[in-house]
Scaffold this active site. Structure first.
Site, short mmCIF file in Angstrom:
data_model
loop_
_atom_site.label_atom_id
_atom_site.label_comp_id
_atom_site.label_asym_id
_atom_site.label_seq_id
_atom_site.Cartn_x
_atom_site.Cartn_y
_atom_site.Cartn_z
N CYS A 23 47.05 39.88 41.37
CA CYS A 23 46.23 40.92 40.75
C CYS A 23 47.08 41.86 39.90
CB CYS A 23 45.48 41.69 41.84
SG CYS A 23 44.61 43.12 41.21
N CYS A 41 44.23 40.59 37.47
CA CYS A 41 43.28 41.65 37.12
C CYS A 41 43.88 42.76 36.24
CB CYS A 41 42.73 42.33 38.37
SG CYS A 41 42.55 41.25 39.78
N TYR A 48 35.49 32.39 35.11
CA TYR A 48 35.90 33.77 34.85
C TYR A 48 37.09 33.83 33.88
CZ TYR A 48 33.84 36.06 39.08
OH TYR A 48 33.03 36.59 40.04
N GLU A 80 19.89 53.57 31.80
CA GLU A 80 18.54 54.05 32.13
C GLU A 80 17.53 52.91 32.12
OE1 GLU A 80 16.52 56.72 29.33
OE2 GLU A 80 17.88 56.04 27.76
N GLU A 84 37.19 35.14 29.94
CA GLU A 84 37.92 36.39 29.70
C GLU A 84 39.05 36.18 28.69
OE1 GLU A 84 39.02 37.90 33.57
OE2 GLU A 84 37.08 38.91 33.79
N LYS A 99 45.43 41.67 32.76
CA LYS A 99 44.27 41.12 32.03
C LYS A 99 43.41 42.25 31.47
CE LYS A 99 40.62 40.96 33.84
NZ LYS A 99 40.08 40.05 34.83
N HIS A 154 19.33 59.87 29.75
CA HIS A 154 18.99 59.50 28.39
C HIS A 154 19.97 60.09 27.39
CE1 HIS A 154 16.31 58.05 25.34
NE2 HIS A 154 16.35 59.23 24.73
P1 NDP Z 1 36.56 29.19 38.26
O1 NDP Z 1 36.44 28.40 39.50
O2 NDP Z 1 35.76 30.41 38.07
O3 NDP Z 1 36.30 28.25 37.01
C1 NDP Z 1 36.97 27.04 36.84
C2 NDP Z 1 36.38 26.36 35.63
O4 NDP Z 1 37.14 25.21 35.29
C3 NDP Z 1 34.95 25.90 35.84
O5 NDP Z 1 34.24 26.09 34.65
C4 NDP Z 1 35.12 24.42 36.16
O6 NDP Z 1 34.02 23.64 35.81
C5 NDP Z 1 36.28 24.05 35.28
N1 NDP Z 1 37.07 22.94 35.80
C6 NDP Z 1 37.55 22.76 37.05
N2 NDP Z 1 38.27 21.62 37.14
C7 NDP Z 1 38.23 21.06 35.92
C8 NDP Z 1 38.77 19.86 35.36
N3 NDP Z 1 39.50 19.03 36.09
N4 NDP Z 1 38.52 19.58 34.06
C9 NDP Z 1 37.78 20.43 33.31
N5 NDP Z 1 37.25 21.58 33.77
C10 NDP Z 1 37.47 21.89 35.06
O7 NDP Z 1 38.12 29.47 38.16
P2 NDP Z 1 38.98 30.42 37.23
O8 NDP Z 1 40.25 29.68 37.06
O9 NDP Z 1 38.24 30.84 36.02
O10 NDP Z 1 39.18 31.69 38.15
C11 NDP Z 1 39.62 31.56 39.51
C12 NDP Z 1 39.05 32.67 40.35
O11 NDP Z 1 39.68 33.89 40.02
C13 NDP Z 1 37.56 32.90 40.13
O12 NDP Z 1 36.79 32.12 40.99
C14 NDP Z 1 37.40 34.37 40.41
O13 NDP Z 1 36.98 34.55 41.74
C15 NDP Z 1 38.78 34.95 40.20
N6 NDP Z 1 38.77 35.82 39.01
C16 NDP Z 1 38.02 36.94 39.00
C17 NDP Z 1 37.99 37.76 37.90
C18 NDP Z 1 37.13 38.98 37.88
O14 NDP Z 1 36.70 39.42 38.93
N7 NDP Z 1 36.83 39.53 36.71
C19 NDP Z 1 38.77 37.43 36.70
C20 NDP Z 1 39.50 36.22 36.80
C21 NDP Z 1 39.49 35.46 37.93
P3 NDP Z 1 32.73 23.45 36.76
O15 NDP Z 1 32.00 24.74 36.73
O16 NDP Z 1 32.00 22.34 36.11
O17 NDP Z 1 33.27 23.10 38.11
#
Ligand code: NDP
Length: 469
Positions: free
Chosen positions: A43, A48, A177, A455, A181, A51, A450
């Site tokens: 983080c 976080c 996510y 709102e 982002e 980022k 407002h």
């Molecule tokens: P996520 O699990 O959110 O997303 C992973 C993405 O990659 C999905 O779209 C998934 O597709 C795709 N994917 C997975 N494997 C493959 C593959 N082999 N080939 C192609 N696409 C693939 O993970 P992130 O890495 O984005 O983030 C990890 C975690 O970090 C999140 O779950 C979140 O909890 C946390 N996070 C939170 C933030 C916040 O609170 N603002 C900011 C950043 C991270 P599919 O959906 O089809 O499985």
């Protein structure tokens, strides 16, 4: 006092590990925390915090453009990536120091090095060995990479925080996510950005209306979204650039003609944001008798206890919800149960407010409409789409979306979803109302502020649709 070196030895000084260490030490326990990298974990160092600083940076070009509508003539601004990156790094180093001071002040011993669990009560850190009554694994998670030829040319979020230079053309893989982002950050900073996702709708797990709305907004923002697309290979070219071979899967199953179609895409940088997996490799947990899940997560019970009663785990490494505030809450529940620290309500994993800092932001609390219907029965849905007031003078086409999901049987608001500026800031307050059990009538009874976007949440009077009771 136990006959061990420590009452608690924590592995990993990230969000969960630091909170657990401090709380336990403040209750009088003898605590050590082992960390191989800088203090603060993902983080603070590569997640976080840096980022969000990049997100702030990426909004300035838009602000300079928008200023024209308000009468400001701004000469084309010059952007220095090096300045943003290095100022960010300085702030992170300051935070590393703050974490060190917090641990010192709480009386926690910080052990720098790689930990290895040797048994139920024993941990090695380099050549040294320590015994502890309880061991807490809080090692977090690490990026997962897809497998295709040329994947070695791909970077992850780790490297994005320290790039030597910003690329001209970037490709982001994934639709979660981190992908949305970083695609927003890159596009906002002027990089030509393509996001490649294997499915038809990005952001799986979010409300379907939010997903559709965000996709349209990201496209308006200039991001090239390529859906139902796989990367088959990446090749490095003689000039150092990258060439992606893409496979269109949109016709699979229905349209023979589209099946197997390939295309190429040039890029200067490819970032994979294809999920994160628990960081347990090399820790010696299995040899010590700790059961792990298929994805490497430590399997724990309600008390965060693993299959070895003296070894506990929390945060990303148990993979319930990979979110800093969840790890912190889990740490507080752990120290309350084990060291009698202040009582905290149990973590309600079904009602975790969260934000995605894409452009515009997403803020959400409670289930999707689909899940809410299964869980709560007939629903009334309230929605609003509007142009943020600021953009009446800027001419920007950006829209805001808000949605309330109400359980018809008792008028309880069970979820709120938003896409728009500062959605994360705004949803936090709404989340308090929803956690407290507010009804739609309570929302209606609340006087709006407002003129704000917020709102809208208390002035949506007519449902967009209603299930029959
Ligand atoms: P996520 O699990 O959110 O997303 C992973 C993405 O990659 C999905 O779209 C998934 O597709 C795709 N994917 C997975 N494997 C493959 C593959 N082999 N080939 C192609 N696409 C693939 O993970 P992130 O890495 O984005 O983030 C990890 C975690 O970090 C999140 O779950 C979140 O909890 C946390 N996070 C939170 C933030 C916040 O609170 N603002 C900011 C950043 C991270 P599919 O959906 O089809 O499985």
């Amino acid at each position: 006092m136990s006959g061990f070196d420590f009452d608690l030895l924590v592995i990993g000084a990230g969000s969960g590990g630091v909170r657990a260490s401090r709380m336990a030490a403040q209750s009088g326990a003898r605590v050590a925390v082992v960390e191989a990298g800088p203090l603060g974990g993902t983080c603070v160092n590569v997640g976080c915090v840096p980022k969000k600083l990049f997100v702030y940076g990426s909004h300035f070009p838009e602000a300079f453009e928008d200023a024209k509508g308000y009468g400001f003539e701004v000469a084309p601004p010059r952007f220095s990536w090096d300045t943003l990156r290095d100022n960010k790094t300085r702030e992170i180093e300051r935070l590393n120091g703050v974490y060190g001071n917090l641990l010192d002040q709480a009386g926690v011993t910080v052990l720098h090095g790689q930990a290895r669990v040797l048994g139920a009560h024993e941990v090695a850190v380099g050549e040294a060995r320590y015994s502890a009554e309880r061991i807490l694994v809080a090692t977090g998670s690490t990026p997962s990479l897809p497998t295709f030829p040329g994947v070695e040319h791909v970077v992850t979020s780790f490297e994005m925080f320290y790039l030597d230079a910003l690329p001209k053309r970037a490709v982001v893989l994934g639709g979660g996510y981190i992908a949305v982002e970083f695609a927003s950050i890159l596009q906002g900073l002027g990089v030509d950005t393509t996001l490649i996702y294997r499915g038809p709708l990005i952001l799986r797990g979010f409300d379907a209306d939010v997903r559709g709305f965000v996709m349209a907004e990201l496209r308006k923002f200039g991001i090239d979204l390529r859906l139902e697309t796989d990367v088959q290979a990446i090749e490095k070219q003689a000039d150092g650039s990258l060439q992606l071979t893409l496979h269109d899967r949109s016709g699979e199953g229905e349209d023979e003609r589209a099946r197997g179609e390939t295309a190429t895409l040039p890029a200067d940088l490819v970032m994979a944001a294809t999920g994160r997996h628990p960081l347990t490799a090399g820790l010696g947990l299995e040899a010590a008798g700790v059961a792990l899940g298929e994805d490497g997560r430590v399997l724990v019970n309600e008390q965060f206890q693993s299959t070895v009663p003296s070894i506990f785990a929390l945060g990303d490494v148990i993979n319930r919800a990979q979110l800093t505030p969840v790890a912190i809450r889990e740490a507080m529940a752990f120290t309350e149960a084990q060291f009698g620290t202040a009582a905290v309500p149990p973590v309600d994993y079904d009602l975790i407010p969260t934000a995605v800092f894409c452009q515009p932001n997403i803020g959400t609390v409670g289930p999707t409409e689909e899940v809410a219907r299964q869980k709560h029965g007939p629903l009334a849905i309230y929605e609003a789409v509007f142009r943020p007031m600021k953009h009446t003078l800027t001419g920007r086409e950006e829209r805001t979306f808000m949605k309330l999901i109400v359980r018809r049987s008792d008028d309880r608001v069970v979820a709120a979803h938003m896409v728009g500026p500062d959605a994360g800031e705004l949803i936090q307050g709404i989340a308090v109302a929803i956690v407290a059990g507010a009804t739609k009538r309570d929302f209606d009874a609340t006087v709006g502020i407002h003129p704000t976007a917020a709102e809208e949440f208390v002035t949506m009077r007519t449902p967009t649709r209603e299930d029959p009771l």
